[in-house]
Write a protein that holds these residues in place. Structure first.
Motif, short mmCIF file in Angstrom:
data_model
loop_
_atom_site.label_atom_id
_atom_site.label_comp_id
_atom_site.label_asym_id
_atom_site.label_seq_id
_atom_site.Cartn_x
_atom_site.Cartn_y
_atom_site.Cartn_z
N PRO A 417 -7.95 -7.64 -7.00
CA PRO A 417 -8.32 -7.69 -5.57
C PRO A 417 -9.49 -6.74 -5.28
N PRO A 418 -10.05 -6.81 -4.08
CA PRO A 418 -11.06 -5.83 -3.68
C PRO A 418 -10.48 -4.41 -3.73
N LEU A 419 -11.37 -3.42 -3.80
CA LEU A 419 -10.96 -2.03 -4.00
C LEU A 419 -9.99 -1.54 -2.93
N ASP A 420 -10.27 -1.84 -1.65
CA ASP A 420 -9.39 -1.34 -0.60
C ASP A 420 -7.99 -1.92 -0.72
N GLU A 421 -7.90 -3.18 -1.17
CA GLU A 421 -6.59 -3.81 -1.32
C GLU A 421 -5.85 -3.27 -2.57
N GLN A 422 -6.62 -2.96 -3.60
CA GLN A 422 -6.01 -2.31 -4.77
C GLN A 422 -5.30 -1.03 -4.34
N GLU A 423 -5.97 -0.25 -3.51
CA GLU A 423 -5.41 1.03 -3.05
C GLU A 423 -4.13 0.82 -2.25
N ARG A 424 -4.14 -0.18 -1.36
CA ARG A 424 -2.96 -0.43 -0.53
C ARG A 424 -1.79 -0.99 -1.35
N ILE A 425 -2.12 -1.81 -2.34
CA ILE A 425 -1.08 -2.37 -3.21
C ILE A 425 -0.41 -1.26 -4.02
N VAL A 426 -1.21 -0.39 -4.61
CA VAL A 426 -0.67 0.72 -5.41
C VAL A 426 0.21 1.61 -4.55
N LYS A 427 -0.25 1.91 -3.33
CA LYS A 427 0.53 2.75 -2.44
C LYS A 427 1.87 2.11 -2.09
N LYS A 428 1.87 0.82 -1.80
CA LYS A 428 3.09 0.11 -1.43
C LYS A 428 4.06 0.02 -2.61
N ILE A 429 3.56 -0.28 -3.81
CA ILE A 429 4.42 -0.34 -5.00
C ILE A 429 5.07 1.02 -5.24
N ASP A 430 4.26 2.08 -5.16
CA ASP A 430 4.80 3.43 -5.36
C ASP A 430 5.91 3.74 -4.36
N GLU A 431 5.69 3.36 -3.10
CA GLU A 431 6.70 3.62 -2.07
C GLU A 431 8.00 2.88 -2.37
N LEU A 432 7.91 1.60 -2.72
CA LEU A 432 9.09 0.79 -2.99
C LEU A 432 9.81 1.25 -4.26
N PHE A 433 9.03 1.58 -5.30
CA PHE A 433 9.63 2.05 -6.55
C PHE A 433 10.34 3.38 -6.34
N GLU A 434 9.77 4.22 -5.50
CA GLU A 434 10.39 5.53 -5.23
C GLU A 434 11.77 5.34 -4.58
N ILE A 435 11.86 4.41 -3.65
CA ILE A 435 13.15 4.13 -3.00
C ILE A 435 14.16 3.60 -4.02
N LEU A 436 13.72 2.68 -4.87
CA LEU A 436 14.62 2.12 -5.89
C LEU A 436 15.07 3.19 -6.89
N GLU A 437 14.17 4.11 -7.23
CA GLU A 437 14.52 5.17 -8.18
C GLU A 437 15.50 6.17 -7.58
N VAL A 438 15.40 6.39 -6.27
CA VAL A 438 16.39 7.25 -5.60
C VAL A 438 17.77 6.61 -5.71
N ILE A 439 17.82 5.30 -5.46
CA ILE A 439 19.10 4.58 -5.58
C ILE A 439 19.61 4.62 -7.02
N GLU A 440 18.70 4.38 -7.96
CA GLU A 440 19.04 4.37 -9.39
C GLU A 440 19.60 5.71 -9.83
N ASN A 441 18.97 6.80 -9.40
CA ASN A 441 19.40 8.13 -9.80
C ASN A 441 20.71 8.55 -9.16
N SER A 442 21.07 7.88 -8.06
CA SER A 442 22.31 8.22 -7.37
C SER A 442 23.52 7.51 -7.97
N LEU A 443 23.27 6.51 -8.82
CA LEU A 443 24.38 5.74 -9.39
C LEU A 443 25.08 6.51 -10.50
#
Length: 443
Positions: A417-443
């Motif tokens: 994707p264009p550069l600005d969209e690359q940045e937003r995609i990376v930020k969103k993936i990081d946010e979602l993965f962080e939430i999933l990892e919190v759940i994973e670590n709590s199990l």
């Protein structure tokens, strides 16, 4: 959630009288506590500290050559069962293939008899597993890996199991043996104290423990399924991200001109502002190397981190298990990849990807990828490579060990994707993965 620790905490509270309401009827057992006994914790006034030796009779299995294969016989109506450690561990009296004759039993083994309502305890290797012989079980003897306990009062059996496991764990430093830990010697075991509540409270505590443990077991049972769902969710997030369906698409088209051959069939559609690009067109790609193991000067006292596939365990590589010297670097195809370089495995274990957090060299099974321009974000390419791992494995060649070469890797297409969209995609993936990892670590 560490369910093992959670269960241990429940037992701690139970043994301190903090799990259920305390009984108003004091314990009728008179404790005889010597002046040199320092209780590890306080117990309710209605409880008592009692010695294990005062609760029943203890007997360890025969030692030496009393029970050897030469004296065992097939099972028959006249044979006597030999109870083994697995009977205690698996809580099953029917297990085991060892029997002795009634004659040998009467002559040498009567002191080791075990019968219904006796307790057998594993006391070598896996220690402290407790099993009460049920009414339907045959009379038998214990072998050398077991201890028999015959309680004076069978009504305290459930509490005895709870307290015995506690006291063995608390006094495990007194266990004998080097490679295998054993139950403490009798003179120590019998002198150990356990807390004893009134009988009505024993029943309520055991019932509460069973209730809580069953709930924890349900969590444990579903833990594996939840972890699989989390892994699947991460894969799905990457898949949506690489199709342009995770964030709003950019209104500025990608300035990268893709050259897609007629025989390339994309697996999915991408937004009009995106482009399909070859990895070799947007990244410098080169592999590492291995200095000769025969040359000590290439390895001894090395200071340059040298990575193998086994070192790529997480998204970021912060250390190496081996190091090479400057001479090793100069006399091999190994090279130093700078911090921030993408690493990708091309041999045996294909498609593992990570970002270097240090300057390091690698072996030839790992390639380094560095974006050629500033308008390619390394973390986006990292996610794109993660997304094509299965595809890479499908095209991997080799009979026993799959591998791909640099030419194949350079000709792999990824959506960009264009550069600005690359940045937003990376930020969103990081946010979602962080939430999933919190759940994973709590199990």
């Amino acid at each position: 959630m560490n369910t093992k620790h959670l269960k241990a905490r429940i037992l701690d509270l139970a043994l301190q009288g903090k799990l259920v309401e305390n009984s108003r009827i004091p314990n009728d057992v008179k404790s005889r506590i010597p002046t040199d006994f320092n209780p590890p914790f306080e117990i309710p006034n209605s409880w008592a500290w009692v010695k294990l030796g005062d609760l029943g009779e203890y007997k360890k299995g025969p030692f030496g050559s009393s029970l050897t294969k030469s004296i065992f016989v097939p099972k028959s109506a006249n044979s006597i069962k030999v109870y083994e450690q697995k009977n205690a561990i698996q809580k099953n009296f029917e297990l085991g293939d060892y029997f002795i004759t009634k004659e040998y039993f009467l002559e040498k083994m009567q002191g080791f008899i075990v019968k219904p309502n006796d307790i057998i305890i594993s006391c070598a290797g896996t220690i402290g597993e407790v099993y009460r012989i049920p009414k339907e079980a045959p009379q038998g003897i214990i072998n050398q890996a077991l201890m028999r306990v015959r309680l004076n009062d069978l009504t305290i059996f459930e509490w005895f199991i709870v307290a015995f496991n506690f006291v063995i764990t608390a006094n495990s430093h007194q266990a004998k043996g080097t490679a295998i830990k054993n139950i403490p010697p009798f003179y120590i075991l019998k002198s150990l104290y356990i807390p004893l509540p009134p009988k009505d409270e024993q029943e309520r505590i055991v019932k509460k423990i069973d209730e809580l443990f069953s709930q924890i077991d349900i969590l444990d049972k579903h833990k594996e399924s939840l972890l699989k769902n989390i892994k699947h969710t991460k894969t799905r997030i990457l898949y949506l991200a690489l199709q342009g369906k995770l964030v709003e698409n950019s209104k500025i088209p990608n300035d990268v001109k893709s050259r897609i051959p007629s025989d390339f069939n994309p697996h999915f559609e991408i937004p009009n502002s995106w482009a399909w690009v070859k990895l070799g067109d947007i990244c410098e790609i080169s592999s590492g190397g291995t200095p000769s193991r025969n040359e000590a000067e290439f390895w001894e006292n090395g200071t340059i981190p040298w990575l193998k596939i086994a070192d790529i365990k997480d998204d970021y590589v912060n250390s190496s298990s081996e190091f090479i010297t400057q001479k090793g670097l100069e006399n091999s195809s190994a090279k130093i990849f700078k911090k921030g370089t993408l690493l990708f495995t091309i041999f045996a274990t294909l498609g593992e990807v990570a970002i270097l957090n240090i300057d390091a060299s690698t072996n030839q099974a790992i390639v380094g990828l560095t974006p050629k321009k500033d308008n390619y974000i390394t973390k986006f390419i990292f996610f794109a490579l993660k997304n094509i791992k299965n595809s890479v494995n499908l095209i991997g060649r080799g009979a026993t060990q799959k591998n791909i070469n640099q030419t194949i890797l350079k000709n792999l297409y990824i959506p960009l994707p264009p550069l600005d969209e690359q940045e937003r995609i990376v930020k969103k993936i990081d946010e979602l993965f962080e939430i999933l990892e919190v759940i994973e670590n709590s199990l």
